[in-house]
Design a protein around this motif. Structure first.
Motif, PDB file in Angstrom:
ATOM      1  N   UNK A 147      -8.460   7.391   4.244  1.00 40.77           N
ATOM      2  CA  UNK A 147      -7.102   7.869   4.524  1.00 40.77           C
ATOM      3  C   UNK A 147      -6.314   6.819   5.290  1.00 40.77           C
ATOM      4  N   UNK A 148      -6.920   6.297   6.326  1.00 43.68           N
ATOM      5  CA  UNK A 148      -6.223   5.340   7.186  1.00 43.68           C
ATOM      6  C   UNK A 148      -5.868   4.076   6.410  1.00 43.68           C
ATOM      7  N   UNK A 149      -6.796   3.615   5.589  1.00 44.45           N
ATOM      8  CA  UNK A 149      -6.500   2.427   4.766  1.00 44.45           C
ATOM      9  C   UNK A 149      -5.331   2.699   3.834  1.00 44.45           C
ATOM     10  N   UNK A 150      -5.298   3.882   3.229  1.00 40.70           N
ATOM     11  CA  UNK A 150      -4.218   4.224   2.310  1.00 40.70           C
ATOM     12  C   UNK A 150      -2.909   4.441   3.066  1.00 40.70           C
ATOM     13  N   UNK A 151      -2.973   5.050   4.249  1.00 40.32           N
ATOM     14  CA  UNK A 151      -1.750   5.223   5.040  1.00 40.32           C
ATOM     15  C   UNK A 151      -1.109   3.867   5.354  1.00 40.32           C
ATOM     16  N   UNK A 152      -1.933   2.897   5.691  1.00 35.60           N
ATOM     17  CA  UNK A 152      -1.398   1.563   5.984  1.00 35.60           C
ATOM     18  C   UNK A 152      -0.754   0.951   4.743  1.00 35.60           C
ATOM     19  N   UNK A 208       0.347  -3.691  -1.271  1.00 33.13           N
ATOM     20  CA  UNK A 208       0.236  -2.231  -1.222  1.00 33.13           C
ATOM     21  C   UNK A 208      -0.500  -1.710  -2.447  1.00 33.13           C
ATOM     22  N   UNK A 209      -0.155  -2.250  -3.625  1.00 31.76           N
ATOM     23  CA  UNK A 209      -0.787  -1.795  -4.868  1.00 31.76           C
ATOM     24  C   UNK A 209      -2.288  -2.035  -4.861  1.00 31.76           C
ATOM     25  N   UNK A 210      -2.732  -3.092  -4.203  1.00 33.59           N
ATOM     26  CA  UNK A 210      -4.161  -3.399  -4.160  1.00 33.59           C
ATOM     27  C   UNK A 210      -4.966  -2.323  -3.442  1.00 33.59           C
ATOM     28  N   UNK A 225       3.851  11.123  -2.070  1.00 38.19           N
ATOM     29  CA  UNK A 225       3.433   9.909  -1.388  1.00 38.19           C
ATOM     30  C   UNK A 225       3.264   8.782  -2.407  1.00 38.19           C
ATOM     31  N   UNK A 226       3.326   7.579  -1.909  1.00 37.42           N
ATOM     32  CA  UNK A 226       3.262   6.409  -2.781  1.00 37.42           C
ATOM     33  C   UNK A 226       1.873   6.240  -3.373  1.00 37.42           C
ATOM     34  N   UNK A 227       1.840   5.777  -4.604  1.00 38.68           N
ATOM     35  CA  UNK A 227       0.613   5.429  -5.310  1.00 38.68           C
ATOM     36  C   UNK A 227       0.718   3.964  -5.759  1.00 38.68           C
ATOM     37  N   UNK A 228      -0.334   3.487  -6.404  1.00 36.07           N
ATOM     38  CA  UNK A 228      -0.292   2.138  -6.975  1.00 36.07           C
ATOM     39  C   UNK A 228       0.898   1.990  -7.928  1.00 36.07           C
ATOM     40  N   UNK A 229       1.151   3.021  -8.728  1.00 31.67           N
ATOM     41  CA  UNK A 229       2.266   2.968  -9.667  1.00 31.67           C
ATOM     42  C   UNK A 229       3.604   2.834  -8.971  1.00 31.67           C
ATOM     43  N   UNK A 230       3.767   3.499  -7.828  1.00 31.56           N
ATOM     44  CA  UNK A 230       5.030   3.397  -7.085  1.00 31.56           C
ATOM     45  C   UNK A 230       5.261   1.974  -6.604  1.00 31.56           C
TER      46      UNK A 230
END
Length: 564
Positions: A147-152, A208-210, A225-230
């Motif tokens: 979660x924290x990695x994705x939040x960043x 971010x996409x990575x 929330x943002x995804x790789x596609x966003x």
């Protein structure tokens, strides 16, 4: 960097334990006594999550962000806002400047940037020791670490998004990558180049996409929330803009100067194709329903979800249905919609002029509410003397009302039928058109150009483009397709600027429809006459917004944007 754009974005702790942004009035002038210590905020998993949510609230309000309940397209040739006394009207009349810009997100965006930086710098301080030490909680520990990695990564995406919101308005702006000290002096910061700004945003998107997932992580509570596609979709749009004439030489505002750069168009095409090749998005089967709170539709890449409310309907329903005029689509936009056979509509065609709403591209019906159209168990009467017509109190100024986004189940009088709303920041149809436009500029004739434009057209039952179009003809087709397909999604103002055609579009007279009813026959007939609602003003300097005067007083080495 001026202190007003770097001061702490503070957060107040609500009684219920949640977090919310303090009122924006004066929020950058000083730190609040209620500001939560960073250690207290970022040691908590829940508070850190809520902090991220608050950053999302600073994204643009697509449906009602101008004058309280107006859409931004009311300052383009696509629409007029019925309330003529609103602040946004100054853009249409050319009476705005560096101190009176009604669309100035400078402070809001830099607040979002600073908060994103702060989260990225501090999210790893979240205390997860209880989960790490308990063998029964190891799975949840791993999930929370993820979660924290994705939040960043989401914060990095948001930081890029806010920088782009500034770039498309003001040109090159200060690039902020840290939560800066409010006591430092940044007045001597030099202005970056356009390429430096674009490259920074693109690199942020890549990074971010990575780390982001293809789908919302954990469960559907993360929708929005943002995804790789966003991240890749933002990259696509940024590179499309960066390849466009205005961005290639941003200080030269001469409309006859339209440089091109094949390498940059190729970059833009590849960025759009990368989104397509994710193979997780697909065009909706129904253009109409897509905008009726279908937030889980696979066409959406990144969106804003609104809570259950009838505010949009109150603002935009025809007056006899309880609305107040709202954002009124123009005849300028109406004329862009083809006939169902793919031919152009023409006022010189007597049959078409006698009923300008018949046999048109179905996206017109999905976007406009017009005279005699069935709506909410009734009919719209936008003829002069009709209950929704010109000159009625709060009525349309163009003879049309907006239909796109409205939930027709709403009963304003009783308050029943309320639903949520969805505003698309990115959806697949735009990416298809981004790809086609960029490809046409550096590889005209490539079969993918027709293929992807036709996919968008076919969804609305429009025939395929004719074969053998020249590069110039295809360019105009793609531009019209963007206008029709993406109407009221905040593209028009920026598209005509980046193409350097704003004098003939944003500066053209805004037209409406005068509709007169003849009751002398057993079945009433109507006469439709376009008329000028408003003389619009667009000067070359308006290709870029003026940098806020308050910021120029502090950024001592900066010049104001050209001609302001």
């Amino acid at each position: 960097m001026s202190k007003s754009i770097i001061k702490h974005a503070f957060v107040a702790l609500c009684l219920g334990g949640g977090m919310s942004l303090v009122s924006c009035s004066g929020f950058l002038d000083r730190e609040s006594n209620s500001y939560i210590d960073k250690n207290m905020t970022f040691s908590s998993y829940i508070r850190t999550q809520q902090y991220l949510t608050n950053i999302y609230t600073l994204l643009p309000e697509g449906l009602t962000r101008m004058d309280g309940n107006a859409m931004f397209d009311g300052v383009t040739d696509d629409a007029e806002f019925a309330l003529q006394t609103g602040d946004m009207q100054s853009i249409n009349t050319g009476s705005w400047d560096a101190t009176t810009n009604p669309d100035n997100p400078w402070e809001r965006c830099y607040m979002g940037i600073r908060m994103a930086c702060e989260l990225m710098e501090n999210a790893d301080k979240v205390d997860l020791e209880t989960y790490r030490l308990d063998p029964k909680l190891r799975t949840e520990y791993a999930n929370r670490k993820k979660d924290i990695r994705i939040w960043k990564a989401e914060a990095r995406f948001l930081r890029a998004f806010f920088h782009f919101e500034l770039l498309k308005r003001f040109g090159p702006v200060p690039i902020v990558t840290t939560s800066l000290n409010i006591n430092d002096d940044y007045s001597n910061v030099t202005r970056p180049t356009m390429d430096e700004c674009v490259n920074f945003i693109v690199n942020e998107c890549n990074a971010a996409a990575d780390s982001l997932e293809l789908q919302p992580w954990r469960d559907n509570t993360a929708l929005g929330h943002a995804t790789k596609g966003a991240a890749l979709a933002l990259k696509s749009r940024v590179l499309l803009y960066a390849a466009s004439p205005l961005y290639l030489d941003y200080e030269n505002l001469d409309e006859t100067h339209r440089p091109t750069n094949a390498a940059k168009w190729e970059q833009a095409a590849k960025a759009a194709k990368a989104v397509i090749d994710l193979n997780v998005y697909s065009l909706s089967n129904n253009y109409v329903q897509l905008f009726h709170n279908q937030f889980q539709d696979a066409e959406y890449i990144f969106l804003r979800r609104y809570a259950v409310s009838d505010n949009l309907e109150k603002a935009n329903f025809p007056v006899s249905f309880g609305g107040t005029g709202g954002t009124n689509p123009s005849v300028n936009l109406l004329d862009a919609y083809e006939m169902t056979d793919g031919s152009d509509f023409s006022w010189s065609n007597a049959a078409q002029a006698a009923n300008p709403y018949a046999d048109r591209d179905s996206r017109m019906d999905a976007t406009f509410l017009f005279n005699e159209q069935t709506f909410h168990n009734g009919k719209v009467e936008s003829y002069i003397g009709g209950k929704d017509g010109l000159y009625q109190t709060n009525a349309t100024t163009t003879g049309h009302y907006l239909r796109k986004y409205l939930n027709e189940s709403v009963n304003i009088q009783t308050g029943g039928g309320k639903l949520g709303h969805t505003f698309p920041y990115f959806r697949l149809a735009e990416i298809y058109l981004n790809y086609a436009e960029a490809l046409n500029e550096y590889a005209p004739g490539n079969p993918d150009i027709e293929r992807y434009v036709n996919l968008v057209r076919e969804r609305s039952d429009q025939p395929a483009l004719p074969n053998g179009l020249t590069q110039d003809e295809m360019r105009e087709r793609i531009r019209r397709e963007r206008r029709v397909e993406l109407a009221f999604e905040e593209h028009r103002a920026w598209d005509v600027r980046r193409w350097k055609v704003a004098s003939s579009t944003l500066g053209a007279p805004l037209k409406g429809m005068r509709i007169e009813r003849d009751n002398t026959q057993a079945t009433p007939t109507y006469t439709y006459t376009p008329y000028v609602v408003e003389q619009r003003v667009f000067q070359p300097k308006m290709y870029w917004y003026p940098i806020p005067q308050s910021e120029l007083l502090k950024l001592k080495g900066w010049k104001q944007n050209p001609q302001w």
